[in-house]
Structure formats: structure tokens, C-alpha cells
Design a protein around this motif. Structure first.
Motif, mmCIF file in Angstrom:
data_model
loop_
_atom_site.group_PDB
_atom_site.id
_atom_site.type_symbol
_atom_site.label_atom_id
_atom_site.label_comp_id
_atom_site.label_asym_id
_atom_site.label_seq_id
_atom_site.Cartn_x
_atom_site.Cartn_y
_atom_site.Cartn_z
ATOM 1 N N ARG A 161 0.835 -1.198 0.000
ATOM 2 C CA ARG A 161 0.000 0.000 0.000
ATOM 3 C C ARG A 161 0.870 1.247 0.000
ATOM 4 N N HIS A 168 -0.166 -4.463 4.247
ATOM 5 C CA HIS A 168 -1.573 -4.399 4.626
ATOM 6 C C HIS A 168 -1.778 -5.104 5.960
ATOM 7 N N ASP A 172 -9.529 -7.014 4.191
ATOM 8 C CA ASP A 172 -10.610 -6.197 3.637
ATOM 9 C C ASP A 172 -11.788 -7.096 3.301
ATOM 10 N N HIS A 250 -15.928 -1.276 1.778
ATOM 11 C CA HIS A 250 -15.497 -2.512 2.449
ATOM 12 C C HIS A 250 -15.144 -2.184 3.883
ATOM 13 N N HIS A 252 -12.304 -2.541 6.525
ATOM 14 C CA HIS A 252 -10.931 -2.938 6.851
ATOM 15 C C HIS A 252 -10.978 -3.404 8.296
HETATM 16 ZN ZN LIG Z 1 -7.548 -2.805 4.368
#
Ligand SMILES: [Zn+2]
Length: 344
Positions: A161, A168, A172, A250, A252
Motif C-alpha cells: 500500500r 496491509h 478487507d 469494504h 478494513h
Molecule cells: Zn484494508
């Protein structure tokens, strides 16, 4: 006996039967030491039919790699004829199984990734063929209502990312905007924020285990700091706030232990209880047929070969699908495909 205070293991209680019979105790302990040397490896979804007789009492060890977040389960469908234990690789007892209804049930979780050896040993004089299972369960429930494994579309670490500067630190979980996100266990709302990469966030403290649960990119929340919540309680709704503003909505989801992120997947990944639907014929005097008669660490033709058994006699101690679980005359245990065993 102050068993209610000292909580002795099932093994310790059973061994009281031998206090005037050192020969029997020695035999019993020898069977344990055989199991403690076994190199059989199990995946986390194993069902086996195991066989014990007074002539050949069942004993076996099964290695398993347990991940943080997984609960190790092992069961034997029988009343009081077996000892079932989780031990570490030094042989020290981590947990022993207890009777619940008609089954012996082992239930163990660790606060780190750990290699565990499960010991299954039949009490002497047991005549029994029974179902034995090893599997894992997620420690928590799923954080998005009505969703499951397939909704997790981005995992721990993998995709980098921020132009490769961050890995990450969560999972997700995709759902439509407005879909409820829920508490995965009993806990307290420790903070609610609207800032930074996570956008609208809810944090829950699980006091039993010391973990913080992190819900980010929410469209909105419906809880207050200090609220106590139970597993399944709605906390808020899926959205794409924070740095998710240009991606589909979404959740996280993250878990933090002592301030560091840990992979949440084993904590929430749904599993199924395994079943063994195959009973292989019971050979009276089995031996290997000499043709690729490999003894393997797992009931799989891709697993490690422990030994070529050639035409040696073996003892069948169980079966897992189309594989026999056997022990050689030298005490080595492993799996042989049914096609390589014949009657003497
Ligand atoms: Zn995420």
C-alpha cells in the motif's frame, strides 16, 4: 483426594489404577513414549477411524501447526476409554480433553503460533473402533453480518500500500455500503474516531484476551465509547471513508495485540467439522506388498516418505479416507495407501 482443587489431568487420575501394578504402569508409559516420538503430520481438517484392542492398545501422536487466532479442536466419540491431550514438542502437557456428553473434547488456543503434538492413547483393555477428529475453529465470529470467507478479498501483508511503503495490516471484507458490521466477541467500545487513513473507525477492547479489534472505513457507527457489546451486536455500517474513498465500500478489519497488528484471518476464517465416511476392510495380518510400499507422514501421496516398508508386516491402527494409519514392528507410525497393503 482434593481433585476439585488440584484439577489433576485425566491421565493422572487413570494412572491411580496402577499404583499396585508397576508392570502395567510401565506398559502404559511405554505406549505414551511411542506416541511422543510419532512424526505424523495433520492438516487442520482430519477425521480418522481409530482401532484399539487389549492386545494392541492404540497410541499415536499427531503434529499440527496452530496459528494465533485458531482454536484447536480434537474429539473422540467414546465414553471413557481414551486419553486425549495437546502437548508441546518437549512433551509437556498443554491441555487435556474432558468428557462432554458422549465425547472426549479437547479445546486449546495459544497466544502465539505454535507446533502442537496431539496424543491419543486408548486405556488398556479398551476394545473400540471410534471416530477421531482434529480441526480448528476461528476464535471469533465474523465481523460483517451474514458474510463469510469469500467476502475477504484482500489479505494480510500481500498487496503493498501507499506506493509500497506499507504492508496491509488487516483483512478487507467487501459488502454493500450500509451493510451492518458486528462485534465478534464480548467487549467494550474503547474508542470511536473519524480521521486519517481509516476514516470512521470503531475500536473494541476484548478484555478476556487483551486484543483490540479495529473496524475502519465505516459509513457510520451506532455505538458510543464505553458501551459494552456482545458478539453479533451491530456497531455501524460498511462504507468507504478515509483512504478508501476511491474504492468500493469494504470493512478494513484489524486485530492488535500489545500495540502490534496481527493477521486477523485465523481469528475469523470459518471452517467445517471434518467427517471420515470411509471404513477400510480390516486386514488380520497386514503386510506391505513391496510395490512402492511407502510409509508417509500424511494420508496423501505428496507427503514426505518416512520409509519404504517393502514386504514387512505392519499393524493397522486406523484409517483416514483411503489410507491406513499403520505402525511398523520398529514402532514407526505413518500412512500407507490401501492399495499397498495385503493379507499376510
Ligand atoms: Zn484494508
Amino acid at each position: 483426594m482434593f481433585d476439585f482443587i488440584l484439577k489433576p489431568s485425566q491421565r493422572t487420575i487413570y494412572e491411580r489404577n496402577f499404583k499396585d501394578n508397576p508392570e502395567k504402569l510401565r506398559r502404559w508409559n511405554n505406549l505414551l513414549s511411542i506416541a511422543l516420538k510419532d512424526n505424523v503430520v495433520t492438516n487442520k481438517h482430519t477425521a480418522e477411524r481409530v482401532i484399539s484392542s487389549s492386545q494392541k492398545p492404540f497410541t499415536a501422536g499427531y503434529l499440527i501447526n496452530l496459528q494465533l487466532g485458531e482454536v484447536l479442536m480434537s474429539t473422540v466419540d467414546s465414553q471413557d476409554s481414551w486419553i486425549l491431550e495437546a502437548r508441546d514438542l518437549d512433551g509437556d502437557l498443554l491441555q487435556d480433553a474432558r468428557l462432554q456428553n458422549d465425547s472426549l473434547i479437547l479445546n486449546y488456543k495459544s497466544d502465539k503460533n505454535i507446533k502442537v503434538r496431539i496424543i491419543l492413547q486408548a486405556k488398556l483393555e479398551t476394545e473400540s473402533t471410534t471416530d477421531f477428529k482434529i480441526y480448528t475453529l476461528p476464535q471469533y465470529n465474523f465481523p460483517v453480518a451474514g458474510k463469510g470467507n469469500t467476502a475477504i478479498q484482500s489479505f494480510w501483508g500481500g498487496a503493498s500500500r501507499g506506493g509500497g511503503s506499507r504492508s496491509h495490516e488487516g483483512n478487507d471484507i467487501f459488502a454493500l455500503k450500509g451493510h451492518p458490521v458486528v462485534a465478534i466477541t464480548y467487549g467494550t467500545i474503547s474508542s470511536i474516531r473519524n480521521r486519517g487513513l481509516g476514516g470512521k473507525q470503531v475500536w473494541i477492547k476484548d478484555y478476556d484476551n487483551g486484543y483490540l479489534h479495529y473496524y475502519a472505513h465505516l459509513n457510520d457507527w451506532i455505538v458510543n465509547e464505553g458501551d459494552m457489546v456482545w458478539s453479533g451486536d451491530t456497531l455501524g455500517y460498511v462504507g468507504n471513508t478515509g483512504n478508501a474513498k476511491n474504492t468500493p465500500p469494504h470493512l478494513h478489519f484489524g486485530i492488535y495485540k500489545n500495540g502490534s497488528a496481527v493477521d486477523p484471518k485465523p481469528f475469523i476464517w470459518k471452517t467445517q467439522v471434518p467427517e471420515n465416511t470411509i471404513s477400510l476392510p480390516q486386514l488380520i495380518n497386514p503386510r506391505a506388498n513391496g510395490f512402492a510400499a511407502n510409509l508417509r507422514t500424511e494420508p496423501s501421496s505428496t507427503s514426505v516418505i518416512l520409509q519404504d516398508v517393502k514386504t514387512e508386516p505392519v499393524t493397522i491402527i486406523g484409517n483416514n479416507g483411503n489410507w491406513y494409519h499403520v505402525r511398523t514392528s520398529t514402532g514407526l507410525s505413518g500412512y500407507m495407501h490401501q492399495s499397498v497393503l495385503v493379507e499376510q
